[in-house]
Design a protein around this motif. Structure first.
Motif, PDB file in Angstrom:
ATOM      1  N   LEU A   1      15.715  17.542  -7.602  1.00  0.00           N
ATOM      2  CA  LEU A   1      15.245  17.132  -6.279  1.00  0.00           C
ATOM      3  C   LEU A   1      16.297  17.406  -5.205  1.00  0.00           C
ATOM      4  N   ASN A   2      17.552  17.209  -5.553  1.00  0.00           N
ATOM      5  CA  ASN A   2      18.631  17.469  -4.595  1.00  0.00           C
ATOM      6  C   ASN A   2      18.711  18.948  -4.232  1.00  0.00           C
ATOM      7  N   ILE A   3      18.647  19.801  -5.233  1.00  0.00           N
ATOM      8  CA  ILE A   3      18.763  21.235  -4.962  1.00  0.00           C
ATOM      9  C   ILE A   3      17.575  21.724  -4.139  1.00  0.00           C
ATOM     10  N   VAL A   4      16.385  21.176  -4.421  1.00  0.00           N
ATOM     11  CA  VAL A   4      15.192  21.531  -3.641  1.00  0.00           C
ATOM     12  C   VAL A   4      15.328  21.009  -2.210  1.00  0.00           C
ATOM     13  N   GLY A   5      15.794  19.773  -2.086  1.00  0.00           N
ATOM     14  CA  GLY A   5      15.943  19.165  -0.767  1.00  0.00           C
ATOM     15  C   GLY A   5      16.974  19.866   0.095  1.00  0.00           C
ATOM     16  N   TYR A   6      18.145  20.122  -0.471  1.00  0.00           N
ATOM     17  CA  TYR A   6      19.199  20.792   0.290  1.00  0.00           C
ATOM     18  C   TYR A   6      18.787  22.212   0.679  1.00  0.00           C
ATOM     19  N   SER A   7      18.071  22.871  -0.223  1.00  0.00           N
ATOM     20  CA  SER A   7      17.616  24.230   0.064  1.00  0.00           C
ATOM     21  C   SER A   7      16.636  24.240   1.236  1.00  0.00           C
ATOM     22  N   ALA A   8      15.695  23.301   1.229  1.00  0.00           N
ATOM     23  CA  ALA A   8      14.680  23.251   2.285  1.00  0.00           C
ATOM     24  C   ALA A   8      15.257  22.785   3.619  1.00  0.00           C
ATOM     25  N   LEU A   9      16.253  21.919   3.567  1.00  0.00           N
ATOM     26  CA  LEU A   9      16.827  21.374   4.800  1.00  0.00           C
ATOM     27  C   LEU A   9      17.429  22.473   5.670  1.00  0.00           C
ATOM     28  N   ARG A  10      17.844  23.562   5.051  1.00  0.00           N
ATOM     29  CA  ARG A  10      18.431  24.676   5.802  1.00  0.00           C
ATOM     30  C   ARG A  10      17.428  25.298   6.767  1.00  0.00           C
ATOM     31  N   ASN A  11      16.147  25.107   6.477  1.00  0.00           N
ATOM     32  CA  ASN A  11      15.097  25.741   7.283  1.00  0.00           C
ATOM     33  C   ASN A  11      14.437  24.787   8.271  1.00  0.00           C
ATOM     34  N   SER A  12      15.010  23.604   8.441  1.00  0.00           N
ATOM     35  CA  SER A  12      14.427  22.636   9.367  1.00  0.00           C
ATOM     36  C   SER A  12      14.649  23.078  10.813  1.00  0.00           C
TER      37      SER A  12
END
Length: 211
Positions: free
Chosen positions: A139-150
């Motif tokens: 979940l962390n790796i998915v979350g951190y990855s997606a946060l880059r595109n906010s």
């Protein structure tokens, strides 16, 4: 007001991480000391027959470990609270990303509780705790990855999110390396330090971008 709330929530995240990391380091040191103390106490008790002293020593180290564990628990909870406050301030992509981070923190919270229970009742919950930690990693790796595109984050904030993602990659490598024999612990320590540096730099940039 919205910017101020966002800044405060990220500050809470950073405070939680600070407490969590420091408490985790102290916990690791305490566990090593406890093992050495308990081993010496048991050996001494075996030679002198003073089992009462051995039991008292074991109880003391268990209490110290529990106290440090509570500090770890508080750090995770504070981190989780900050994420919960921060998520609604972002766009849909950012909200989902931070939501994944929040869920990961919640799983880590439960895993920590199970680990603390294991202090007094060995083995119980250990397997479940390990499974929760693995899920939290995903979940962390998915979350951190997606946060880059906010889109809610400006260039500085997105750069911070990228550092968070990079830092977590270091954390994953550290876990993998720790299973390799011969000086693996040194590499794991170095990688974890890099993870912590990137973690604080990343959230620091995100907070700075909101000011």
């Amino acid at each position: 007001m919205e910017i101020q709330n966002s800044t405060q929530s990220v500050t809470t995240v950073i405070k939680g991480l600070t407490i969590y990391i420091i408490a985790s380091i102290v916990s690791s040191v305490v566990k090593i000391i406890a093992v050495l103390m308990n081993l010496g106490t048991i050996m001494c008790a075996a030679s002198t027959g003073d089992m009462g002293g051995a039991i008292a020593s074991l109880g003391f180290t268990a209490i110290i470990t529990l106290i440090v564990g509570l500090a770890v628990l508080y750090g995770i909870w504070l981190y989780y609270s900050g994420l919960q406050q921060f998520a609604p301030e972002l766009d849909e992509v950012g909200t989902k990303a931070v939501g994944n981070l929040s869920n990961a923190a919640l799983l880590m919270l439960i895993a920590q509780i199970l680990t603390m229970v294991g202090i007094f009742v060995p083995i119980i919950g250990s397997v479940i705790a390990m499974i929760l930690v693995v899920i939290a990693f995903v979940l962390n790796i998915v979350g951190y990855s997606a946060l880059r595109n906010s889109a809610s984050l400006n260039s500085l904030g997105q750069d911070g999110a990228k550092q968070l993602f990079t830092g977590f990659i270091f954390a994953i490598i550290a876990v993998c390396v720790s299973w390799i024999p011969v000086l693996s612990w040194i590499a794991a320590i170095v990688l974890n330090i890099l993870y912590w540096v990137y973690l604080f730099k990343g959230w620091g940039k995100i907070r700075q971008s909101l000011q």
